[in-house]
Design an enzyme around this catalytic site. Structure first.
Site, PDB file in Angstrom:
ATOM      1  N   THR A  18     -29.434 -36.587 -55.105  1.00  0.00           N
ATOM      2  CA  THR A  18     -29.235 -38.143 -57.014  1.00  0.00           C
ATOM      3  C   THR A  18     -30.171 -38.496 -56.869  1.00  0.00           C
ATOM      4  O   THR A  18     -30.183 -39.018 -57.762  1.00  0.00           O
ATOM      5  CB  THR A  18     -27.967 -38.606 -56.004  1.00  0.00           C
ATOM      6  N   GLU A  27     -11.728  -9.718 -53.764  1.00  0.00           N
ATOM      7  CA  GLU A  27     -12.269 -10.737 -54.603  1.00  0.00           C
ATOM      8  C   GLU A  27     -11.916 -10.452 -56.276  1.00  0.00           C
ATOM      9  O   GLU A  27     -11.599 -11.882 -56.869  1.00  0.00           O
ATOM     10  CB  GLU A  27     -13.747 -10.266 -55.562  1.00  0.00           C
TER      11      GLU A  27
END
Ligand code: ADP
Ligand code: MG
Ligand code: ZN
Length: 607
Positions: free
Chosen positions: A206, A425
């Site tokens: 960050t 999927e």
């Protein structure tokens, strides 16, 4: 090694030069005829001699016909005394021009001191060179206790707040610190205490390290940076003396910033855990605390530290007078992400169609470091294709690469495996599409990526801060979608669903133990997440509940999973036709994008 050779040759050359000079000096005296004392007496009596120069016990004789001779006299007697003893008449002696020459200091030096000195010098020289080259190896060993902190050159690569995107509140807080560093008097005059320690908290990437450097850059003060793990070495006591050294250095160059990165490496709660490395860490931590307590009120040294694990920090670190200011770096939201992207795009040529807003929109959950990485990957991709600018396609492909790891096209699937992966999927995608609270499907693929055999990419439309129980259960349903699709189509499952199941179970457990979302067990958490290190392994949970409750927790986890399973099963059974279409499309094309997918299944139902 190279150095040693060079030095050796240098010594050799000096040695040869000196020997040469010596041979010059000594060869000069050889060609002169040497005579005995009787002969000398004879020559004096014959009046053949022009002069005699006495130098010590050495006689240099010059005859009247300019020939030169030498002779040695007995030591301890003067020449005239000697001649007298040989019976030379005083008149004859006076007729000879006798000069006595004292040994000059230069000659004494050359003849007696130098021969002694040379070997000593040569040895001393060799010794010195050997020591010096050996020191290269030993330097590290000798400088143990010294700090390895680097003072970063503040004029080169200067980083300021402009280089840090997002984290607005953190920057606001730290502006104050910059003021403290620039004009401490303004604050001390009013009796304000300058904060000593500032702790930067935020998940990895960050921008904690970046922001700390930016504070130093803004205030234009020296910046000493050291990583917590550097304190801790094999040798006990090194950490503490490094800390002492670091602070000594810092005080000398105040005002300045001392930055301890990853402080959780030394600042973990003391006394927790078992094992040898603990004493060392505790000593280091103690020394940091001692140094911070020892600051005079007017010492203008600000200690900044960064961690992504505030939960494990020793409470003593957070006491007033220590790291009592805590600055939290939030994960970037969409606006911040755009800002960060723009910062990292400044030195990269972007094509007209490159849309950083779109990138920001598609990267929720990305940290600043991830975003920097996206732009970097995009630049690499463009360069690989010999392009001069980075276009939108490069950016979008890079997002997926950063998110999921590189595509592994080389992993070959047999036709059967391909078919199973496609159904798996498609199952995830269908469930994700038809549940109201899930993130819309962006892309489905059966190309292996990182660890995954295939993937279904979902993307929230906006940043989420809070999540409800319903959303979590739907998420579990999506995770189970692959497993259920395989089961419904083939009647059995493959190992491809393993990690899905693990994630689903983990999530269900957290619903019960961390989020208090189970009606039956009520609003409380279960298990103390205390960090203990034993033999290098972290032991996480401490049970703070009874065996009976453990059973109930298991039951509740099963309940949540069952709920999710029912939801997912219903969707797959109701949309078998779509499941077939998507799977076939995947088998032929391998990848389906959002638009093509929605053309097959219709728009996503609204919540
Ligand atoms: P942390 O120390 O919090 O783990 P870093 O400060 O080391 O993260 O960040 C790593 C890199 O990511 C930085 O060098 C920078 O390129 C980029 N980065 C991270 N956060 C930001 C941000 N807020 N603005 C600009 N770049 C950032
Ligand atoms: Mg860092
Ligand atoms: Zn799956």
């Amino acid at each position: 090694m190279k150095n040693l050779f060079k030095n050796f040759f240098l010594v050799l050359i000096i040695f040869l030069t000196i020997s040469y000079l010596f041979s010059l000096y000594s060869s000069k005296s050889t060609p002169v005829e040497k005579i005995g004392l009787e002969r000398l007496v004879q020559e004096i009596n014959n009046e053949e001699i022009a002069s005699i120069t006495v130098k010590g016990d050495n006689l240099s004789i010059v005859l009247k016909d300019n020939r030169e001779q030498t002779a040695d006299k007995e030591p301890g007697e003067s020449l005239s005394q000697l001649l007298h003893n040989y019976g030379v008449s005083p008149e004859k002696i006076t007729a000879v021009n006798i000069r006595v020459k004292n040994d000059s200091t230069a000659t004494i030096f050359l003849t007696t001191v130098l021969p002694l000195l040379i070997p000593i010098l040569v040895f001393a020289g060799l010794f010195y060179f050997i020591m010096r080259s050996a020191q290269g190896v030993n330097n590290r060993a000798l400088s143990f206790g010294q700090t390895t902190a680097k003072e970063i050159d503040r004029h080169k690569n200067k980083i300021t707040f402009k280089d840090v995107g997002g984290v607005k509140e953190a920057k606001e807080e730290l502006r104050e610190v910059v003021q403290f560093l620039k004009q401490p008097k303004k604050f001390t005059d009013l009796g304000a205490k300058i904060p000593k320690g500032i702790l930067l908290l935020g998940s990895p990437g960050t921008g904690k390290t970046l922001l700390a450097r930016a504070v130093a850059g803004e205030a234009n003060v020296p910046f000493f940076s050291l990583s917590g793990s550097e304190f801790v070495e094999m040798f006990v006591g090194v950490g503490a003396s490094r800390v002492r050294d670091l602070f000594k250095k810092a005080k000398k160059s105040a005002p300045c910033i001392v930055f301890i990165d990853e402080i959780d490496a030394v600042g973990r709660r003391r006394g927790a855990g078992l094992g040898g490395s603990h004493d060392e860490r505790e000593q280091t931590l103690n020394q940091i605390l001692v140094e911070m307590d020892g600051f005079e009120a007017d010492t203008n040294v600000i200690v900044m530290a960064a961690t992504n694990r505030p939960d494990v920090l020793d409470p003593a670190l957070l006491r007033p007078g220590r790291f009592d200011r805590q600055v939290i770096l939030d994960e970037p939201d969409i606006k911040d992400r755009y800002e960060i992207l723009k910062i990292h795009a400044t030195n990269k040529p972007l094509a007209q169609d490159a849309d950083l807003h779109l990138v920001a929109q598609r990267t929720p959950g990305f940290s600043g470091a991830d975003l920097a990485n996206v732009l970097n990957e995009a630049a690499i991709l463009a360069a690989k294709k010999n392009k001069k600018v980075i276009d939108n396609e490069d950016l979008l492909v890079s997002i997926e690469k950063v998110m999921l790891g590189p595509e592994r096209k080389s992993r070959l699937l047999s036709d059967k495996e391909k078919e199973i992966t496609a159904y798996h999927e498609a199952g995830h995608a269908l469930v994700a599409h038809f549940l109201p609270h899930t993130d819309p499907v962006q892309k489905i693929s059966i190309v292996a990526r990182g660890q995954a055999g295939g993937y279904t990419l979902k993307m929230p439309e906006r940043d989420k801060h809070l999540q409800s129980k319903q959303e979590f259960i739907e998420e579990i349903a999506v995770l189970l979608g692959g497993y259920l699709s395989e089961k419904i189509v083939y009647g059995e499952v493959t190992t491809g669903a393993t990690s899905d199941l693990r994630q689903a179970t983990g999530l269900a457990r957290r619903l019960v133990t961390d989020f208090g979302m189970s009606e039956k067990l009520g609003p409380r958490t279960f298990g103390e997440k205390e960090e203990m290190i034993f033999l290098g392994r972290e032991i996480h949970e401490q049970r703070d509940y009874s065996e009976k409750v453990a059973e109930q927790i298991d039951q509740e986890i099963n309940n949540f999973i069952h709920q999710a399973r029912t939801m997912a099963e219903e969707i797959i059974n109701n949309h078998r036709q779509e499941l077939e279409t998507i799977s076939h499309e995947l088998i032929t094309k391998e990848t389906i994008e959002k638009d093509a997918f929605e053309a097959m299944v219709g728009p996503k139902p609204l919540a």
